[in-house]
Write a protein that holds these residues in place. Structure first.
Motif, mmCIF file in Angstrom:
data_model
loop_
_atom_site.group_PDB
_atom_site.id
_atom_site.type_symbol
_atom_site.label_atom_id
_atom_site.label_comp_id
_atom_site.label_asym_id
_atom_site.label_seq_id
_atom_site.Cartn_x
_atom_site.Cartn_y
_atom_site.Cartn_z
ATOM 1 N N PRO A 192 0.806 -1.230 0.000
ATOM 2 C CA PRO A 192 0.000 0.000 0.000
ATOM 3 C C PRO A 192 0.839 1.280 0.000
ATOM 4 O O PRO A 192 0.352 2.338 -0.415
ATOM 5 C CB PRO A 192 -0.808 -0.112 1.304
ATOM 6 N N LEU A 193 2.095 1.196 0.454
ATOM 7 C CA LEU A 193 2.974 2.359 0.447
ATOM 8 C C LEU A 193 3.704 2.498 -0.882
ATOM 9 O O LEU A 193 3.894 3.605 -1.391
ATOM 10 C CB LEU A 193 4.004 2.248 1.578
ATOM 11 N N LEU A 194 4.099 1.358 -1.450
ATOM 12 C CA LEU A 194 4.905 1.393 -2.668
ATOM 13 C C LEU A 194 4.089 1.736 -3.912
ATOM 14 O O LEU A 194 4.621 2.329 -4.855
ATOM 15 C CB LEU A 194 5.612 0.050 -2.862
ATOM 16 N N LEU A 195 2.818 1.395 -3.929
ATOM 17 C CA LEU A 195 2.003 1.699 -5.109
ATOM 18 C C LEU A 195 1.881 3.205 -5.358
ATOM 19 O O LEU A 195 2.153 3.670 -6.471
ATOM 20 C CB LEU A 195 0.625 1.042 -4.986
ATOM 21 N N PRO A 196 1.491 4.022 -4.366
ATOM 22 C CA PRO A 196 1.439 5.465 -4.622
ATOM 23 C C PRO A 196 2.824 6.068 -4.853
ATOM 24 O O PRO A 196 2.966 7.032 -5.612
ATOM 25 C CB PRO A 196 0.777 6.040 -3.362
ATOM 26 N N TYR A 197 3.856 5.489 -4.210
ATOM 27 C CA TYR A 197 5.216 5.985 -4.461
ATOM 28 C C TYR A 197 5.625 5.710 -5.906
ATOM 29 O O TYR A 197 6.300 6.526 -6.535
ATOM 30 C CB TYR A 197 6.220 5.351 -3.497
ATOM 31 N N THR A 198 5.204 4.569 -6.436
ATOM 32 C CA THR A 198 5.493 4.252 -7.835
ATOM 33 C C THR A 198 4.912 5.316 -8.756
ATOM 34 O O THR A 198 5.559 5.756 -9.712
ATOM 35 C CB THR A 198 4.910 2.869 -8.201
ATOM 36 N N GLN A 199 3.688 5.744 -8.464
ATOM 37 C CA GLN A 199 3.055 6.794 -9.264
ATOM 38 C C GLN A 199 3.866 8.084 -9.200
ATOM 39 O O GLN A 199 4.078 8.755 -10.217
ATOM 40 C CB GLN A 199 1.627 7.042 -8.765
ATOM 41 N N ALA A 200 4.345 8.439 -8.007
ATOM 42 C CA ALA A 200 5.127 9.662 -7.849
ATOM 43 C C ALA A 200 6.441 9.572 -8.623
ATOM 44 O O ALA A 200 6.854 10.532 -9.288
ATOM 45 C CB ALA A 200 5.397 9.925 -6.369
ATOM 46 N N LEU A 201 7.105 8.412 -8.559
ATOM 47 C CA LEU A 201 8.375 8.260 -9.267
ATOM 48 C C LEU A 201 8.165 8.264 -10.776
ATOM 49 O O LEU A 201 8.961 8.853 -11.520
ATOM 50 C CB LEU A 201 9.077 6.975 -8.832
ATOM 51 N N LEU A 202 7.100 7.629 -11.246
ATOM 52 C CA LEU A 202 6.809 7.644 -12.681
ATOM 53 C C LEU A 202 6.543 9.067 -13.167
ATOM 54 O O LEU A 202 6.958 9.445 -14.269
ATOM 55 C CB LEU A 202 5.606 6.746 -12.986
ATOM 56 N N ILE A 212 5.990 20.779 -10.214
ATOM 57 C CA ILE A 212 5.090 19.659 -10.509
ATOM 58 C C ILE A 212 5.511 18.411 -9.738
ATOM 59 O O ILE A 212 4.689 17.739 -9.104
ATOM 60 C CB ILE A 212 5.064 19.383 -12.026
ATOM 61 N N VAL A 213 6.802 18.094 -9.784
ATOM 62 C CA VAL A 213 7.296 16.895 -9.100
ATOM 63 C C VAL A 213 7.215 17.064 -7.588
ATOM 64 O O VAL A 213 6.822 16.142 -6.864
ATOM 65 C CB VAL A 213 8.744 16.585 -9.536
ATOM 66 N N LYS A 214 7.555 18.246 -7.091
ATOM 67 C CA LYS A 214 7.515 18.487 -5.650
ATOM 68 C C LYS A 214 6.092 18.346 -5.114
ATOM 69 O O LYS A 214 5.874 17.759 -4.046
ATOM 70 C CB LYS A 214 8.053 19.876 -5.317
ATOM 71 N N GLU A 215 5.122 18.859 -5.846
ATOM 72 C CA GLU A 215 3.729 18.748 -5.409
ATOM 73 C C GLU A 215 3.279 17.291 -5.370
ATOM 74 O O GLU A 215 2.505 16.893 -4.498
ATOM 75 C CB GLU A 215 2.824 19.566 -6.333
ATOM 76 N N GLU A 216 3.771 16.496 -6.315
ATOM 77 C CA GLU A 216 3.430 15.069 -6.343
ATOM 78 C C GLU A 216 3.935 14.371 -5.083
ATOM 79 O O GLU A 216 3.216 13.594 -4.444
ATOM 80 C CB GLU A 216 4.045 14.421 -7.585
ATOM 81 N N TYR A 217 5.181 14.663 -4.711
ATOM 82 C CA TYR A 217 5.749 14.040 -3.516
ATOM 83 C C TYR A 217 5.139 14.607 -2.238
ATOM 84 O O TYR A 217 4.930 13.870 -1.268
ATOM 85 C CB TYR A 217 7.268 14.195 -3.502
ATOM 86 N N ASP A 218 4.843 15.896 -2.224
ATOM 87 C CA ASP A 218 4.197 16.492 -1.046
ATOM 88 C C ASP A 218 2.854 15.824 -0.776
ATOM 89 O O ASP A 218 2.487 15.574 0.373
ATOM 90 C CB ASP A 218 4.000 17.997 -1.251
#
Length: 233
Positions: A118-128, A219-225
């Motif tokens: 459950p943690l890695l799936l949204p992180y995958t989206q952020a990294l992509l 854009i990337v910072k907002e995704e990780y935030d």
């Protein structure tokens, strides 16, 4: 104290179940953690180090397409059931990381009650999102804009305005000539945004640097935030 933000989002019970499979390791500057087109033996959860994901051309030149700090994990292809990576992964800031066998992670992810999935799936989206934005950035924005974005991204990951990086490293990460890196760094210094010294750079004016950086940084910072915000709930 848990320094990796993904692992910090685990509950106390979940963390106890995972920590026995983790080994703390020190990684050095330019150490290769994943070879291109080779089997992934370990995944890494950075604590104080920063890792670059690099695409290598036929002539041997490289360009950074992704970066992993204490916000994430290196080795996400294991999540997709793939044990090989087309990219080189090398350390750009030395420090510590927590290492786990890729086979053990694969077993955890296949389990019914996986705590990491459950943690890695949204992180995958952020990294992509980061990788796709990097591709657009390389083709659409100037070296100066890309350099400002890269310096800010580094600052965010090590949580310090003092960066232990060289002109040569920047040229490798951005896929540009060393002379171009030095020229653009000198311009940023002349504007009072950074101060350079042998083997390092200090960010003096973060807001000024953000004004020069392309929209890719925001854009990337907002995704990780957003990812951090959801993990803290």
């Amino acid at each position: 104290m848990i320094q990796n933000q993904l692992l910090a989002a685990l509950s106390e019970t979940e963390h106890r179940a995972v920590v026995c499979h983790l080994r703390k390791v020190s990684v050095s500057l330019r150490e290769v953690l994943h070879q291109a087109n080779a089997e992934i033996k370990y995944v890494y959860f950075p604590e104080t180090c920063v890792i670059s994901i690099l695409s290598t051309m036929e002539d041997g030149s490289t360009v950074e397409v992704g970066v992993v700090g204490n916000e994430g994990m290196l080795g996400l292809r294991v999540l997709l059931g793939v044990k090989k990576t087309p990219h080189l992964a090398a350390v750009q800031v030395a420090g510590s990381a927590l290492r786990m066998s890729a086979d053990l992670l694969d077993q955890d992810l296949k389990g019914v009650g996986s705590s990491l999935r459950p943690l890695l799936l949204p992180y995958t989206q952020a990294l992509l999102s980061q990788v796709s934005q990097s591709v657009a950035c390389i083709s659409q924005h100037s070296i100066r804009q890309r350099l400002a974005r890269w310096l800010l991204a580094m600052r965010d990951r090590i949580e310090s305005n003092s960066l232990e990086i060289t002109h040569e490293l920047i040229s490798l990460m951005l896929g540009i000539r060393r002379a171009s890196a030095s020229e653009n760094l000198r311009e940023l210094q002349d504007r009072g945004l950074i101060a350079t010294r042998r083997g390092g750079i200090r960010i003096v004016d973060s807001q000024g640097l953000e004004n020069i950086a392309c929209e890719c940084y925001r854009i990337v910072k907002e995704e990780y935030d957003q990812l951090y915000s959801e993990n803290s709930r």
